[in-house]
Design an enzyme around this catalytic site. Structure first.
Site, PDB file in Angstrom:
ATOM      1  N   LYS A  14       0.811  -1.220   0.000  1.00 51.03           N
ATOM      2  CA  LYS A  14       0.000   0.000   0.000  1.00 51.03           C
ATOM      3  C   LYS A  14       0.845   1.271   0.000  1.00 51.03           C
ATOM      4  O   LYS A  14       0.604   2.171  -0.791  1.00 51.03           O
ATOM      5  CB  LYS A  14      -0.947   0.021   1.199  1.00 51.03           C
ATOM      6  CG  LYS A  14      -1.981  -1.065   1.206  1.00 51.03           C
ATOM      7  CD  LYS A  14      -2.900  -0.982   2.404  1.00 51.03           C
ATOM      8  CE  LYS A  14      -2.203  -0.979   3.729  1.00 51.03           C
ATOM      9  NZ  LYS A  14      -1.547  -2.228   4.115  1.00 51.03           N
ATOM     10  N   ARG A  89     -10.437   1.615   8.795  1.00 52.86           N
ATOM     11  CA  ARG A  89      -9.983   0.253   9.087  1.00 52.86           C
ATOM     12  C   ARG A  89     -11.121  -0.662   9.531  1.00 52.86           C
ATOM     13  O   ARG A  89     -10.921  -1.859   9.673  1.00 52.86           O
ATOM     14  CB  ARG A  89      -8.921   0.265  10.182  1.00 52.86           C
ATOM     15  CG  ARG A  89      -7.604   0.835   9.740  1.00 52.86           C
ATOM     16  CD  ARG A  89      -6.561   0.652  10.824  1.00 52.86           C
ATOM     17  NE  ARG A  89      -5.296   1.258  10.444  1.00 52.86           N
ATOM     18  CZ  ARG A  89      -4.319   0.613   9.855  1.00 52.86           C
ATOM     19  NH1 ARG A  89      -4.442  -0.648   9.553  1.00 52.86           N
ATOM     20  NH2 ARG A  89      -3.197   1.231   9.563  1.00 52.86           N
ATOM     21  N   ARG A 128      11.226  -6.786   5.194  1.00 55.11           N
ATOM     22  CA  ARG A 128      11.149  -5.350   5.483  1.00 55.11           C
ATOM     23  C   ARG A 128      11.748  -5.058   6.856  1.00 55.11           C
ATOM     24  O   ARG A 128      12.425  -4.051   7.033  1.00 55.11           O
ATOM     25  CB  ARG A 128       9.684  -4.886   5.416  1.00 55.11           C
ATOM     26  CG  ARG A 128       9.504  -3.398   5.644  1.00 55.11           C
ATOM     27  CD  ARG A 128       8.131  -2.930   5.272  1.00 55.11           C
ATOM     28  NE  ARG A 128       7.150  -3.204   6.317  1.00 55.11           N
ATOM     29  CZ  ARG A 128       5.868  -2.872   6.234  1.00 55.11           C
ATOM     30  NH1 ARG A 128       5.400  -2.278   5.143  1.00 55.11           N
ATOM     31  NH2 ARG A 128       5.046  -3.134   7.227  1.00 55.11           N
ATOM     32  N   ARG A 134      12.369  -2.404  11.130  1.00 53.59           N
ATOM     33  CA  ARG A 134      11.046  -2.224  11.733  1.00 53.59           C
ATOM     34  C   ARG A 134      10.744  -3.373  12.690  1.00 53.59           C
ATOM     35  O   ARG A 134      10.568  -4.503  12.276  1.00 53.59           O
ATOM     36  CB  ARG A 134       9.975  -2.125  10.652  1.00 53.59           C
ATOM     37  CG  ARG A 134      10.053  -0.811   9.921  1.00 53.59           C
ATOM     38  CD  ARG A 134       8.979  -0.649   8.903  1.00 53.59           C
ATOM     39  NE  ARG A 134       7.640  -0.824   9.444  1.00 53.59           N
ATOM     40  CZ  ARG A 134       6.547  -0.407   8.833  1.00 53.59           C
ATOM     41  NH1 ARG A 134       6.640   0.208   7.673  1.00 53.59           N
ATOM     42  NH2 ARG A 134       5.370  -0.613   9.355  1.00 53.59           N
ATOM     43  N   ARG A 146      -1.555  -9.341  13.277  1.00 55.29           N
ATOM     44  CA  ARG A 146      -1.991  -8.194  12.472  1.00 55.29           C
ATOM     45  C   ARG A 146      -2.801  -8.652  11.272  1.00 55.29           C
ATOM     46  O   ARG A 146      -3.799  -8.019  10.908  1.00 55.29           O
ATOM     47  CB  ARG A 146      -0.778  -7.368  12.019  1.00 55.29           C
ATOM     48  CG  ARG A 146      -0.234  -6.522  13.140  1.00 55.29           C
ATOM     49  CD  ARG A 146       1.103  -5.872  12.889  1.00 55.29           C
ATOM     50  NE  ARG A 146       1.310  -5.278  11.602  1.00 55.29           N
ATOM     51  CZ  ARG A 146       2.513  -5.192  11.022  1.00 55.29           C
ATOM     52  NH1 ARG A 146       3.581  -5.682  11.612  1.00 55.29           N
ATOM     53  NH2 ARG A 146       2.653  -4.619   9.861  1.00 55.29           N
TER      54      ARG A 146
END
Length: 189
Positions: A14, A89, A128, A134, A146
């Protein structure tokens, strides 16, 4: 003029695609994460309120998030179109967004969903985590949680937009340019 949402599970691309779509369509990309950070850093009243939740390790409630998003949609750069990333969301936020857009006298044009295989998403997020450092992407059990939250909270919201005839699904897997080409083609239809 384009007013759109981009949705999809964590790791679906995204953020990467938002930037490209924004440039290609000449609209502002608005990330809720950016809104939160700007309000907290700028010490706005909403930022101070959000910070109390964040500092306590809690989610910022919809009421605060909704006010931040509505404020941001009222900025001059969003008047000619926008791409919202990370909001809404859930169905409660969909209703709030509908009210905001009504007050602004505009409607959504399209909701773009990036799809991807679950195991591929997990591998992308782990990679990532290595590249960007992260921490939220380093723990596989946290990633799975998640993705489960996406299934329970966000998927019903996406179904609502599908019922409204606004949804365009695009496979988010593959080279960035290929995914972007699929997106642009989907937006033309």
């Amino acid at each position: 003029m384009t007013r759109m949402l981009i949705v999809g599970p964590a790791g679906s691309g995204k953020g990467t695609q938002s930037k490209r779509i924004s440039e290609e369509l000449g609209i502002v990309a608005i990330s809720t994460g950016d809104i939160f950070r700007a309000n907290i850093k700028g010490e706005t009243e909403l930022g101070k309120e959000a910070k109390t939740y964040v500092d306590a390790g809690n989610l910022v409630p919809d009421s605060v998030t909704n006010r931040m998003v509505e404020d941001r949609l009222g900025w001059e750069d969003a008047k000619d179109g926008f791409l919202l990333d990370g909001y809404p969301r859930n169905r409660t936020q969909v209703a709030a967004l509908d009210e905001m857009l009504s007050r602004l006298g505009v409607e959504l044009d399209v909701v773009l969903e990036l799809t991807a295989d679950r195991e591929e998403l997990i591998q992308r997020l782990k990679k990532r985590a290595e590249i960007e450092g992260r921490k939220d992407d380093a723990d596989e059990s946290a990633i799975r949680r998640r993705l489960e939250l996406f299934d329970t909270e966000t998927a019903p919201m996406i179904a609502e937009y599908e019922e409204r005839g606004l949804l365009r699904r695009v496979d988010g897997l593959g080279p960035i340019d290929e995914v972007n080409a699929r997106i642009m083609e989907a937006l033309k239809s």
